[in-house]
Structure formats: C-alpha cells, structure tokens
Design a protein around this motif. Structure first.
Motif, mmCIF file in Angstrom:
data_model
loop_
_atom_site.group_PDB
_atom_site.id
_atom_site.type_symbol
_atom_site.label_atom_id
_atom_site.label_comp_id
_atom_site.label_asym_id
_atom_site.label_seq_id
_atom_site.Cartn_x
_atom_site.Cartn_y
_atom_site.Cartn_z
ATOM 1 N N GLY A 20 22.438 -9.109 1.004
ATOM 2 C CA GLY A 20 23.442 -9.407 2.012
ATOM 3 C C GLY A 20 24.207 -8.191 2.493
ATOM 4 N N ALA A 21 24.151 -7.115 1.718
ATOM 5 C CA ALA A 21 24.895 -5.900 2.073
ATOM 6 C C ALA A 21 23.993 -4.737 2.473
ATOM 7 N N TYR A 22 22.689 -4.998 2.590
ATOM 8 C CA TYR A 22 21.731 -3.898 2.778
ATOM 9 C C TYR A 22 21.282 -3.685 4.219
ATOM 10 N N GLY A 23 21.994 -4.254 5.188
ATOM 11 C CA GLY A 23 21.686 -3.957 6.587
ATOM 12 C C GLY A 23 21.386 -5.185 7.417
ATOM 13 N N GLU A 24 21.709 -5.101 8.706
ATOM 14 C CA GLU A 24 21.474 -6.202 9.635
ATOM 15 C C GLU A 24 20.007 -6.239 10.077
ATOM 16 N N GLY A 25 19.452 -7.443 10.164
ATOM 17 C CA GLY A 25 18.076 -7.598 10.627
ATOM 18 C C GLY A 25 17.030 -7.254 9.595
ATOM 19 N N ASN A 26 17.446 -7.114 8.347
ATOM 20 C CA ASN A 26 16.522 -6.698 7.293
ATOM 21 C C ASN A 26 15.469 -7.760 6.990
ATOM 22 N N GLU A 27 15.775 -9.022 7.331
ATOM 23 C CA GLU A 27 14.802 -10.089 7.095
ATOM 24 C C GLU A 27 13.551 -9.915 7.943
ATOM 25 N N ARG A 28 13.663 -9.192 9.067
ATOM 26 C CA ARG A 28 12.491 -8.931 9.913
ATOM 27 C C ARG A 28 11.608 -7.856 9.311
ATOM 28 N N ARG A 29 12.154 -7.083 8.412
ATOM 29 C CA ARG A 29 11.412 -5.992 7.780
ATOM 30 C C ARG A 29 10.871 -6.379 6.415
ATOM 31 N N LEU A 30 11.678 -7.027 5.587
ATOM 32 C CA LEU A 30 11.276 -7.378 4.224
ATOM 33 C C LEU A 30 10.466 -8.672 4.227
ATOM 34 N N VAL A 52 16.669 11.327 24.473
ATOM 35 C CA VAL A 52 15.878 10.347 23.743
ATOM 36 C C VAL A 52 16.841 9.389 23.046
ATOM 37 N N VAL A 53 16.451 8.130 22.921
ATOM 38 C CA VAL A 53 17.307 7.123 22.297
ATOM 39 C C VAL A 53 16.978 7.014 20.811
ATOM 40 N N LEU A 54 18.010 7.043 19.976
ATOM 41 C CA LEU A 54 17.847 6.888 18.532
ATOM 42 C C LEU A 54 18.009 5.421 18.152
ATOM 43 N N SER A 55 17.078 4.901 17.360
ATOM 44 C CA SER A 55 17.172 3.527 16.871
ATOM 45 C C SER A 55 17.119 3.503 15.348
ATOM 46 N N LEU A 56 18.070 2.775 14.751
ATOM 47 C CA LEU A 56 18.049 2.525 13.314
ATOM 48 C C LEU A 56 17.713 1.065 13.032
ATOM 49 N N ASP A 57 17.112 0.395 14.007
ATOM 50 C CA ASP A 57 16.701 -0.990 13.818
ATOM 51 C C ASP A 57 15.646 -1.050 12.720
ATOM 52 N N PRO A 58 15.791 -1.988 11.760
ATOM 53 C CA PRO A 58 14.821 -2.040 10.655
ATOM 54 C C PRO A 58 13.426 -2.514 11.041
ATOM 55 N N LYS A 59 13.281 -3.124 12.212
ATOM 56 C CA LYS A 59 11.948 -3.540 12.672
ATOM 57 C C LYS A 59 11.922 -3.400 14.192
ATOM 58 N N PRO A 60 11.836 -2.157 14.683
ATOM 59 C CA PRO A 60 11.939 -1.931 16.132
ATOM 60 C C PRO A 60 10.790 -2.518 16.934
ATOM 61 N N ASN A 106 4.882 -0.745 10.685
ATOM 62 C CA ASN A 106 5.887 -0.588 9.634
ATOM 63 C C ASN A 106 7.295 -0.646 10.204
ATOM 64 N N GLY A 107 8.203 -1.196 9.413
ATOM 65 C CA GLY A 107 9.615 -1.175 9.788
ATOM 66 C C GLY A 107 10.249 0.147 9.382
ATOM 67 N N ALA A 108 11.577 0.201 9.473
ATOM 68 C CA ALA A 108 12.320 1.410 9.118
ATOM 69 C C ALA A 108 13.330 1.073 8.031
ATOM 70 N N GLY A 109 13.213 1.755 6.907
ATOM 71 C CA GLY A 109 14.105 1.504 5.783
ATOM 72 C C GLY A 109 14.983 2.696 5.471
ATOM 73 N N ASN A 131 19.531 0.770 8.894
ATOM 74 C CA ASN A 131 20.894 0.741 9.436
ATOM 75 C C ASN A 131 21.937 0.412 8.377
ATOM 76 N N MET A 132 21.577 0.497 7.105
ATOM 77 C CA MET A 132 22.517 0.179 6.030
ATOM 78 C C MET A 132 23.684 1.156 6.040
ATOM 79 N N ASP A 133 24.821 0.724 5.456
ATOM 80 C CA ASP A 133 25.967 1.605 5.287
ATOM 81 C C ASP A 133 25.804 2.307 3.935
ATOM 82 N N PRO A 134 25.649 3.624 3.921
ATOM 83 C CA PRO A 134 25.423 4.318 2.647
ATOM 84 C C PRO A 134 26.599 4.213 1.678
ATOM 85 N N TYR A 135 27.813 4.023 2.187
ATOM 86 C CA TYR A 135 28.942 3.804 1.282
ATOM 87 C C TYR A 135 28.749 2.501 0.501
#
Length: 450
Positions: free
Chosen positions: A363-373, A311-319, A325-328, A418-422
C-alpha cells in the motif's frame, strides 16, 4: 550631389555590417542597392564552429565596458547569429560576489511532483543548518487552501548545483504549516523519526536503490525511439544494449550520471533497461535518511535534464501495457547484523517480518503498482508474498553470494518506480529492525515461507 552619394555609400556599408551582425535573415534596401542575408537554424555543429572561430579570430564582436562578449558572429559561409545565453548561464560569480543562488526543492501535492524556486544567499554555506526557512503558496501545489495558503520550507540537505556551478547549491526541503506541523505529503518527517531510533542507528541501515524510468517523446507521450503509434521489435536486445537501434536516450543517461556525481549524489551506476526507451540508475550504498535525500535530488536532476533535452520523463510503473516490462525501484537493504558473520539468519528473520506486513508495504510502494506486479515480466504477484535465492520473480530476492557467504543483503523487488524513497527506506527499517511479532505469529510465518 557628391555628398549625397558618399552618404548613401556609407549607409550601405554600415547597414550591411549591421545586417550581418544582428539578423539571421534581413533585407536592407537603399536606393537601387539591395542586401540580402539568409540563414537556417543554428545546428550543434554550426554552434561549435561559430564559437571556435570567434575565439580564434577575436573579430566580429562587440564588447561591453566590462569586456563581456555580448555578441559573436561567424560571417561568410554560415551566416548565423550565436546566442550568447549560454555564456550568461555559465557566468562564474565567485570573482564578483560572495552571494550564491540556492534552489529550494520540495515535493508537491501529488507526492511525486517536484517543485523548486531560487533565492539569493549572502555567502556560501556548508550545511542546510546555515540556510533560512522559506515559504511558498501551497494552494498552487495542492497542499493548502487558498484562504490559508502559506507553507513553510525547512532546508534539510544540500547538494552542489551542476546547472549553475560555482558555489551555488540545490536544497532538499520538507514542508510544514506555519504552526510547525508536517504536511501530509511530508514523508521525510516520519522517516527521520524512524531513523533516529537508537536500535535503527545502531544497525546502520544501508540502502541501494535502483531507479528505473522511461523517456517519452514530447506531445505523443510514446517511448523514445519507438515509431509513433507503432512498436519496436520484442524485448531481448535492449537490456544493456548498444547501437542506434537498441539504445534510445543514452546521452540523457550519461548527462544525468555526471550531474549526479558533480552534485555529490552517491550514484553508483547506470544501464539500459529491458524495455526500449527505459533506463536505470543506482543510488547507494546510502545510510538512513540520506538514501531518500539522494534519490529525490537525483530525480530533480533528471527532470531538469529531460526538460533541457525536450524529452518527457515518466516514472509510471507500467507505461506501456502488454508484453513489456514495467518500471520499478528495487531497493537493496541490509543492517549491520545482516552484514556480520551469521547474518543470513538475520536476513531470514527480516523476510519473515516483511511477509507479515506485506499488505502494508504494498500500500505504500507506489501508485499504479498493481499494473506492474502481475507475476510476469520479472515480478511477483501483488497479492502473494514470496522470496527466493537469485529468483527475480519473487517479492524478495537474496543473492547467490549472500547465500554462499552466509551474510549480506536482501532485495525488495516490490517498490514501483514512482515510490517515495523516504517511505520505502523507513518502512524497511521499521519492519526489519523495530517490528516484533509474537513468537507464535513468527513461527507460523516461518512455516508458510518454507
């Protein structure tokens, strides 16, 4: 003539036995005699039956000099061959050698992809400090040019390996140039600096991170359980749902849950999410840099488990676009001062600070987040900072219990899956603890948020 007949008969018997043992579908012809064996795929039920019958009977097997079972066969009705790869993978090395296998894990050039490779360590270790540095080809991960491609791995945290078992370990690493400079993708380095600040250490920052993810069917890259090219029924029954028509991929979620507990990851729960084929697990409470280490290791385990499941794993915020719903990766945060009596005032001050640095956080909270928020589907608009009690449509949510008790934590609902937790954890600590706006700016922010 008699000798010829005896040899022919003996050949038929031997070849027949070999055909049963060695081939799922094989034909052997000697003279006018013909032996035919047919077999279909080995199902999970057949596999269990084969192994069980073999263990009960102890027959139809070859053994090497070390008494390792190389083959196991269920004869007669199933007519299949058991692949012994599983036994090799589960071999316990501890009675044979002190050596262990360490899987070095790091983040690749995209900032979200995980890479890993294995090496033998002479004896079990208790800490990452007991492990050697290593290197890899950074030109193959988008992290170095081909003419100077060596990147150095620094071991930072270790976890038990649920795939290999025994004393084998998973090693979370960060990446540096040979000169000792952190790579641009090495976000752990800066996070460790922030978490080593005395003011931050004294506040003992806690994190509870809610990692959402989507499971996709291979090849078509469409959510698990959805009709290919089509859509399931509207959202509503899937969140924390049960049943074959509501929960798709529970076995993956449960396998991941146990693997995390085995590894020593501070996983605190799981649930099915609002969109079908989407799941969530929570890591925490974790303190400081541990939160990032634990989330990255948990993601590695999830990648490996979905790989095994096909199975393919996706962390896309709006698959899936549209009314889904998106994924946060909602991040719950508190400091010692927030958890102590009078902490609600400290929480409000932290919220004011967060409002002043909203663009920096976004700006630091993940790529593609504008499609979710978008302000829909339990999100706030990406352009507007807001907070509220029990309001899941705000940037920052404060729980009813926190308001009632006058102390507790806040939930930052802005980070993408897909944010970086660090980055997220250290930025929250920096803004809430270290950032000191002028009194005038803070006063204006307070009025704006009323």
């Amino acid at each position: 003539m008699l000798l010829t007949l005896l040899l022919c008969s003996l050949s038929r018997i031997v070849l027949g036995k070999m055909a049963q043992i060695l081939a799922p579908s094989m034909q052997c012809q000697m003279g006018s005699a013909k032996i035919s064996i047919k077999a279909g795929p080995v199902t999970a039920k057949m596999w269990n039956s084969l192994v069980l019958n073999h263990r009960l009977s102890g027959r139809n097997s070859f053994k090497s000099a070390s008494k390792f079972r190389a083959f196991s066969v269920k004869a007669a009705s199933d007519n299949g061959v058991v692949n012994r790869l599983e036994d090799l993978l589960k071999l316990d090395l501890t009675p044979i050698t002190d050596k262990i296998i360490a899987e070095y894990i790091w983040i690749g050039g995209s900032g979200t992809d995980l890479r890993s490779k294995s090496r033998t360590i002479s004896r079990p270790v208790e800490s990452a400090l007991g492990l050697p540095k290593w290197n890899y080809d950074g030109s193959s991960t988008g992290q170095a040019p081909g003419e100077d491609s060596e990147v150095i791995l620094y071991p930072q945290a270790i976890f038990k390996d649920p795939f290999r078992g025994g004393n084998n370990i998973l090693v979370i690493c960060d990446a540096y140039t040979p000169a000792g400079e952190p790579l641009p993708t090495n976000k752990r380095y800066r996070a460790a600096q922030i978490f080593s600040e005395k003011k931050v250490i004294d506040e003992v920052p806690w994190y509870g991170i809610e990692q959402e993810y989507t499971l996709l069917q291979p090849n078509v890259k469409w959510p698990l359980g959805w009709p290919v090219g089509g859509y399931p029924g509207p959202q509503g029954p899937y969140y924390c749902g049960t049943g074959a028509d509501k929960a798709f991929g529970r076995d993956i979620s449960d396998a991941h849950y146990k693997a995390c507990l085995y590894a020593g990851i501070n996983i605190s729960g799981t649930n099915g999410e609002v969109m079908p084929g989407q799941w969530e697990y929570q890591v925490g409470p974790s303190v400081g840099i541990d939160a990032g280490d634990h989330v990255w290791c948990s993601r590695y385990l999830l990648e490996r488990i979905t790989e095994m499941a096909g199975v393919v794993l996706s962390l896309d915020p709006k698959p899936i676009e549209g009314d889904w719903n998106g994924a946060g990766c909602h991040t719950n945060f508190s400091t010692k001062s927030m958890r102590d009596e009078g902490g609600y005032a400290v929480i409000k001050k932290a919220i004011r600070n967060l409002s002043l640095r909203h663009k920096e956080h976004i700006g630091a909270y993940g790529e593609g987040n504008e499609r979710r928020l978008t302000g829909k589907h339990e999100t706030a608009s990406i352009d507007t900072f807001s907070w509220g009690v029990a309001n899941r449509g705000c940037s920052i949510r404060v729980g009813r219990e926190t308001e009632k008790q006058g102390k507790g934590y806040l939930e930052d609902r802005r980070p993408a899956s897909n944010m970086d937790p660090y980055v997220v954890t250290s930025l929250l600590a920096e803004t809430a603890i270290l950032f000191e706006p002028t009194l005038e700016v803070e006063s204006l922010a307070a009025k704006k948020l009323q």
